[in-house]
Scaffold this motif. Structure first.
Motif, PDB file in Angstrom:
ATOM      1  N   TYR A 182      11.846  14.674   1.560  1.00  0.00           N
ATOM      2  CA  TYR A 182      11.545  14.099   2.873  1.00  0.00           C
ATOM      3  C   TYR A 182      10.049  13.804   3.005  1.00  0.00           C
ATOM      4  O   TYR A 182       9.652  12.735   3.498  1.00  0.00           O
ATOM      5  N   VAL A 183       9.214  14.728   2.548  1.00  0.00           N
ATOM      6  CA  VAL A 183       7.768  14.512   2.619  1.00  0.00           C
ATOM      7  C   VAL A 183       7.352  13.328   1.746  1.00  0.00           C
ATOM      8  O   VAL A 183       6.519  12.490   2.151  1.00  0.00           O
ATOM      9  N   ILE A 184       7.917  13.239   0.549  1.00  0.00           N
ATOM     10  CA  ILE A 184       7.614  12.117  -0.338  1.00  0.00           C
ATOM     11  C   ILE A 184       8.077  10.812   0.295  1.00  0.00           C
ATOM     12  O   ILE A 184       7.387   9.774   0.228  1.00  0.00           O
ATOM     13  N   ALA A 185       9.247  10.849   0.950  1.00  0.00           N
ATOM     14  CA  ALA A 185       9.767   9.651   1.615  1.00  0.00           C
ATOM     15  C   ALA A 185       8.843   9.221   2.757  1.00  0.00           C
ATOM     16  O   ALA A 185       8.616   8.017   2.969  1.00  0.00           O
ATOM     17  N   LEU A 186       8.329  10.183   3.529  1.00  0.00           N
ATOM     18  CA  LEU A 186       7.371   9.864   4.588  1.00  0.00           C
ATOM     19  C   LEU A 186       6.151   9.153   4.025  1.00  0.00           C
ATOM     20  O   LEU A 186       5.682   8.134   4.572  1.00  0.00           O
ATOM     21  N   SER A 187       5.638   9.689   2.927  1.00  0.00           N
ATOM     22  CA  SER A 187       4.452   9.085   2.298  1.00  0.00           C
ATOM     23  C   SER A 187       4.767   7.685   1.797  1.00  0.00           C
ATOM     24  O   SER A 187       3.954   6.747   1.937  1.00  0.00           O
ATOM     25  N   TRP A 188       5.946   7.545   1.211  1.00  0.00           N
ATOM     26  CA  TRP A 188       6.337   6.239   0.656  1.00  0.00           C
ATOM     27  C   TRP A 188       6.464   5.185   1.749  1.00  0.00           C
ATOM     28  O   TRP A 188       6.072   4.040   1.569  1.00  0.00           O
ATOM     29  N   ARG A 189       7.017   5.596   2.919  1.00  0.00           N
ATOM     30  CA  ARG A 189       7.217   4.637   4.010  1.00  0.00           C
ATOM     31  C   ARG A 189       5.876   4.125   4.547  1.00  0.00           C
ATOM     32  O   ARG A 189       5.793   2.999   5.056  1.00  0.00           O
ATOM     33  N   ILE A 190       4.843   4.919   4.434  1.00  0.00           N
ATOM     34  CA  ILE A 190       3.520   4.448   4.857  1.00  0.00           C
ATOM     35  C   ILE A 190       3.129   3.210   4.046  1.00  0.00           C
ATOM     36  O   ILE A 190       2.709   2.182   4.597  1.00  0.00           O
ATOM     37  N   PHE A 191       3.280   3.300   2.703  1.00  0.00           N
ATOM     38  CA  PHE A 191       2.944   2.169   1.840  1.00  0.00           C
ATOM     39  C   PHE A 191       3.835   0.968   2.128  1.00  0.00           C
ATOM     40  O   PHE A 191       3.366  -0.171   2.237  1.00  0.00           O
TER      41      PHE A 191
ATOM     42  N   TRP B 129       2.564  -8.051  13.811  1.00  0.00           N
ATOM     43  CA  TRP B 129       3.219  -6.821  14.304  1.00  0.00           C
ATOM     44  C   TRP B 129       2.215  -5.676  14.305  1.00  0.00           C
ATOM     45  O   TRP B 129       1.478  -5.461  13.348  1.00  0.00           O
ATOM     46  N   GLU B 130       2.202  -4.914  15.392  1.00  0.00           N
ATOM     47  CA  GLU B 130       1.308  -3.774  15.501  1.00  0.00           C
ATOM     48  C   GLU B 130       2.125  -2.510  15.776  1.00  0.00           C
ATOM     49  O   GLU B 130       3.145  -2.566  16.478  1.00  0.00           O
ATOM     50  N   PHE B 131       1.703  -1.406  15.170  1.00  0.00           N
ATOM     51  CA  PHE B 131       2.388  -0.128  15.398  1.00  0.00           C
ATOM     52  C   PHE B 131       2.037   0.377  16.804  1.00  0.00           C
ATOM     53  O   PHE B 131       0.874   0.558  17.153  1.00  0.00           O
ATOM     54  N   LYS B 132       3.087   0.564  17.611  1.00  0.00           N
ATOM     55  CA  LYS B 132       2.863   1.036  18.979  1.00  0.00           C
ATOM     56  C   LYS B 132       2.523   2.525  19.011  1.00  0.00           C
ATOM     57  O   LYS B 132       1.760   2.983  19.844  1.00  0.00           O
ATOM     58  N   THR B 133       3.154   3.272  18.118  1.00  0.00           N
ATOM     59  CA  THR B 133       2.863   4.702  18.012  1.00  0.00           C
ATOM     60  C   THR B 133       2.626   5.057  16.549  1.00  0.00           C
ATOM     61  O   THR B 133       2.990   4.298  15.635  1.00  0.00           O
ATOM     62  N   LEU B 134       2.028   6.199  16.351  1.00  0.00           N
ATOM     63  CA  LEU B 134       1.737   6.646  14.986  1.00  0.00           C
ATOM     64  C   LEU B 134       3.015   6.866  14.197  1.00  0.00           C
ATOM     65  O   LEU B 134       3.049   6.668  12.983  1.00  0.00           O
ATOM     66  N   PHE B 135       4.097   7.236  14.905  1.00  0.00           N
ATOM     67  CA  PHE B 135       5.343   7.569  14.200  1.00  0.00           C
ATOM     68  C   PHE B 135       6.020   6.328  13.615  1.00  0.00           C
ATOM     69  O   PHE B 135       6.828   6.441  12.701  1.00  0.00           O
ATOM     70  N   GLU B 136       5.690   5.132  14.144  1.00  0.00           N
ATOM     71  CA  GLU B 136       6.329   3.920  13.627  1.00  0.00           C
ATOM     72  C   GLU B 136       5.922   3.635  12.175  1.00  0.00           C
ATOM     73  O   GLU B 136       6.630   2.945  11.459  1.00  0.00           O
ATOM     74  N   ILE B 137       4.775   4.172  11.793  1.00  0.00           N
ATOM     75  CA  ILE B 137       4.334   3.951  10.409  1.00  0.00           C
ATOM     76  C   ILE B 137       5.233   4.689   9.410  1.00  0.00           C
ATOM     77  O   ILE B 137       5.272   4.366   8.227  1.00  0.00           O
TER      78      ILE B 137
END
Length: 357
Positions: A87-96, A109-117
């Protein structure tokens, strides 16, 4: 092809990099193909490329974690920490992936919240769970293979030790009987015959020492060795020992365990020729039938005693031969002791193996 893959199998580092590269290359190709089919080619291929490259390197960190978990050999830790790590690796991957998507596909497109990244992290976790599952699967397979190879090596060493023990039992047994005969010849003042017997004995013993107990010889070589032995016995018994051969040419190149016939012939000499004043006849037969080599050693001696079990009273030779065949061929052979009336007939059936050119 299998010869080329063998180094990969035994070089774990090479095998990992081949699978790692191949897996992420497959991901890249399938995602690009999907983008083409759904007409998402504007900027999206760059997102796929970024995802494949970042996934390649992030999964290396997952490899390190999985390696530590495998060393612990704790199922609970593997499941618990493995899930969290994926899950942690997936979180990191989704950032890229998400940043690449914003840059190449939807720049406005702009991220409205930090969690959207981190959007899509849950679904992406399955990708890394599959990666970890394959990693543990390969490790488990390697572990099973190592255990299997260790078991096979142990069994092979045990079989080799047993075969050598059975083969080396023959020499002292034969040597004792022959030296006994030489002693008798000397006591009877037959010194010349005793000397010739010693010479023949040395030739035969040299042959037995030169032969590897684990290797097979052709029936032709076995017969030649038996002639060395029988020449020694001929010096003792003279015309009392009569020999007959009925060996087909097709059987001469078949492979047999070395010195297979010697204890059978020795038993025939001891129990059929030696006690009889007029001597006796020993007949050696060999033929190939289908996928079997059929051998037989027969004599015209007293045969089996009434009510005796087959081979009873015939000494260590028959028992030793039976055990050797059981170790080498398991249930793929036949060993029969028959009352020939007169005499005894030993029949062997072995898998037909022909010497290569």
């Amino acid at each position: 092809m299998s010869g080329r893959l063998d180094p990969l199998r035994y070089n774990k580092a090479s095998l990992f990099w081949v699978l790692q590269s191949g897996g992420w290359a497959a991901y890249l190709i399938t995602q690009l193909l999907g983008a083409y089919l759904y007409e998402k080619m504007t900027g999206y291929p760059y997102v796929v490329i970024v995802g494949a490259i970042s996934g390649f390197f992030l999964s290396l960190a997952l490899r390190y974690i999985c390696r530590l978990l495998w060393a612990k050999q704790s199922p609970r830790m593997m499941i618990g920490i493995g899930l969290a790590s994926c899950y942690v690796i997936a979180l990191s991957w989704r950032i890229f992936v998400n940043l690449a998507y914003q840059h190449f596909v939807e720049p406005e497109w702009e991220f409205k919240t930090l969690f959207e990244i981190f959007a899509g992290a849950v679904s992406s976790t399955y990708l890394f769970l599959c990666w970890a599952g394959m990693y543990f699967g390969v490790k488990y397979y390697e572990s099973l293979q190592q255990q299997r190879e260790a078991t096979l090596r142990a069994a092979a060493l045990a079989q080799e030790a047993q075969l050598k023990m059975l083969r080396y039992q023959l020499n002292p047994h034969f040597l004792f009987n022959t030296l006994n005969a030489i002693s008798t010849l000397i006591l009877d003042n037959q010194n010349r015959t005793a000397n010739q017997t010693v010479m023949r004995l040395s030739e035969f013993l040299r042959y037995t020492l030169d032969q590897d107990p684990m290797k097979k010889v052709t029936l032709r070589q076995e017969i030649e060795a038996m002639n060395l032995y029988l020449t020694t016995e001929k010096l003792r018994f003279g015309e009392r020992l009569k020999l007959e051969y009925a060996i087909e040419d097709t059987a001469l190149e078949a492979l047999v365990p070395s010195l297979l016939l010697q204890p059978l012939i020795e038993n025939a000499v001891k129990y059929a020729v030696s006690p009889a004043e007029q001597g006796g006849t020993i007949r050696i037969e060999g033929r190939a039938r289908g996928n079997m080599l059929e051998l037989a050693v027969a004599d015209d001696g007293p045969g089996l005693n009434t009510g005796a079990a087959p081979g009873a009273g015939r000494g260590v030779g028959l028992r030793n031969t039976r055990e050797r065949l059981s170790v080498i061929y398991e249930d793929r052979h036949r060993f029969a002791t028959l009352d020939n009336k007169p005499g005894l007939r030993i029949e062997l059936g072995l898998p037909l193996e022909v010497a290569s050119e």
